[in-house]
Design an enzyme around this catalytic site. Structure first.
Site, short mmCIF file in Angstrom:
data_model
loop_
_atom_site.label_atom_id
_atom_site.label_comp_id
_atom_site.label_asym_id
_atom_site.label_seq_id
_atom_site.Cartn_x
_atom_site.Cartn_y
_atom_site.Cartn_z
N LYS A 14 0.83 -1.21 0.00
CA LYS A 14 0.00 0.00 0.00
C LYS A 14 0.86 1.27 0.00
CE LYS A 14 -2.33 -1.07 3.77
NZ LYS A 14 -1.81 -2.40 4.16
N ARG A 89 -9.72 0.36 9.02
CA ARG A 89 -9.29 -1.00 9.33
C ARG A 89 -10.33 -1.77 10.13
NH1 ARG A 89 -3.46 -0.02 8.98
NH2 ARG A 89 -2.28 -1.92 9.30
N ARG A 128 11.56 -6.21 4.94
CA ARG A 128 11.47 -4.78 5.23
C ARG A 128 12.04 -4.49 6.62
NH1 ARG A 128 5.59 -2.05 4.76
NH2 ARG A 128 5.28 -2.75 6.89
N ARG A 134 11.50 -0.38 11.55
CA ARG A 134 10.19 -0.53 12.20
C ARG A 134 10.22 -1.75 13.10
NH1 ARG A 134 5.08 0.16 8.24
NH2 ARG A 134 4.22 -1.20 9.87
N ARG A 146 -0.25 -9.19 13.41
CA ARG A 146 -0.81 -8.17 12.52
C ARG A 146 -1.68 -8.83 11.45
NH1 ARG A 146 4.61 -5.62 10.97
NH2 ARG A 146 3.46 -4.42 9.42
P1 ADP Z 1 1.07 -2.23 7.88
O1 ADP Z 1 0.00 -2.05 6.83
O2 ADP Z 1 2.36 -2.66 7.32
O3 ADP Z 1 0.63 -3.03 9.07
P2 ADP Z 1 0.67 0.47 8.93
O4 ADP Z 1 1.73 1.48 8.88
O5 ADP Z 1 -0.57 0.70 8.14
O6 ADP Z 1 1.43 -0.83 8.49
O7 ADP Z 1 0.22 0.22 10.44
C1 ADP Z 1 1.14 -0.07 11.47
C2 ADP Z 1 0.39 -0.26 12.79
O8 ADP Z 1 -0.27 0.98 13.16
C3 ADP Z 1 -0.73 -1.30 12.79
O9 ADP Z 1 -0.25 -2.60 13.06
C4 ADP Z 1 -1.65 -0.77 13.91
O10 ADP Z 1 -1.15 -1.08 15.19
C5 ADP Z 1 -1.55 0.74 13.76
N1 ADP Z 1 -2.61 1.29 12.87
C6 ADP Z 1 -2.41 1.89 11.67
N2 ADP Z 1 -3.59 2.26 11.12
C7 ADP Z 1 -4.56 1.87 11.99
C8 ADP Z 1 -5.98 1.95 11.99
N3 ADP Z 1 -6.67 2.51 10.98
N4 ADP Z 1 -6.65 1.43 13.06
C9 ADP Z 1 -6.00 0.89 14.09
N5 ADP Z 1 -4.66 0.77 14.15
C10 ADP Z 1 -3.94 1.26 13.12
#
Ligand code: ADP
Length: 193
Positions: A14, A89, A128, A134, A146
């Site tokens: 994404k 999400r 990554r 991260r 996750r």
């Molecule tokens: P990835 O898609 O690789 O998991 P993101 O950067 O989108 O990475 O998200 C990293 C973390 O941030 C998630 O595992 C979650 O803990 C938190 N997070 C991000 N966006 C949301 C969301 N919309 N709702 C709840 N938690 C979120």
């Protein structure tokens, strides 16, 4: 306005595709993951609380991310449209987003979902983790959590947009440009619709 959601499990690409999409279509990129990581970097109280959950691979509470998205929409009233990445999400987040956009006289035009196998996701995320810095990418257990959160809470968000005929799927494996071209085709179909 043209408002797009880029959807898919962690590691589906994404972030990479978002950069190309916003450049081509002039959309404002709103990534809840990026916003949360910037809160962590600035060591804000919100960031410190969120970090505990993120490091375990769990979702941050709905009201926290909805608040962040609401402020970002308010702060970008001149935008031609938004690209939401990593949000919504949960179904509660999707419902809240609909309300926020409705207040602005606009709506979601399409959700584009990136399709990637689980083996490939695990490979990409561990890879990554070697360079991203991260903490949630470097541990296999956290990555599994996750993906489990994705399956139990996030995957259903697709059904929410299917109901409104706004859901489109693109193969998320292949070269970055092949995937980008497939995404552009879907976007342009919806822009012309
Ligand atoms: P990835 O898609 O690789 O998991 P993101 O950067 O989108 O990475 O998200 C990293 C973390 O941030 C998630 O595992 C979650 O803990 C938190 N997070 C991000 N966006 C949301 C969301 N919309 N709702 C709840 N938690 C979120």
């Amino acid at each position: 306005m043209f408002n797009l959601i880029l959807f898919g499990p962690p590691g589906s690409g994404k972030g990479t595709q978002s950069e190309k999409i916003i450049e081509k279509y002039g959309l404002k990129h709103l990534s809840t993951g990026d916003i949360l990581r910037s809160e962590i970097a600035r060591q804000t109280p919100l960031g410190m609380e969120a970090k505990k959950l993120m490091d375990k691979g769990q979702l941050v509470p709905d009201e926290v991310v909805i608040g962040m998205i609401s402020s970002s929409i308010e702060a970008n009233t001149q935008a031609r449209g938004f690209l939401f990445d990593g949000f919504p999400r949960t179904v509660a987040q999707a419902e809240a987003l609909d309300k926020l956009l409705k207040l602005k006289g606009t709506q979601i035009n399409a959700m584009i979902s990136l399709l990637v196998t689980e083996e490939e996701l695990m490979k990409r995320l561990l890879n990554r983790g070697l360079t991203s810095g991260r903490s949630d990418d470097s541990n296999e257990e956290v990555i599994k959590n996750r993906i489990a959160e994705y399956k139990s809470k996030t995957a259903v968000v697709a059904d929410y947009y299917k109901k409104f005929d706004k859901f489109f799927e693109v193969k998320g494996e292949g070269s970055i440009d092949e995937i980008f071209n497939a995404i552009c085709k879907e976007i342009e179909k919806e822009m012309d619709a």
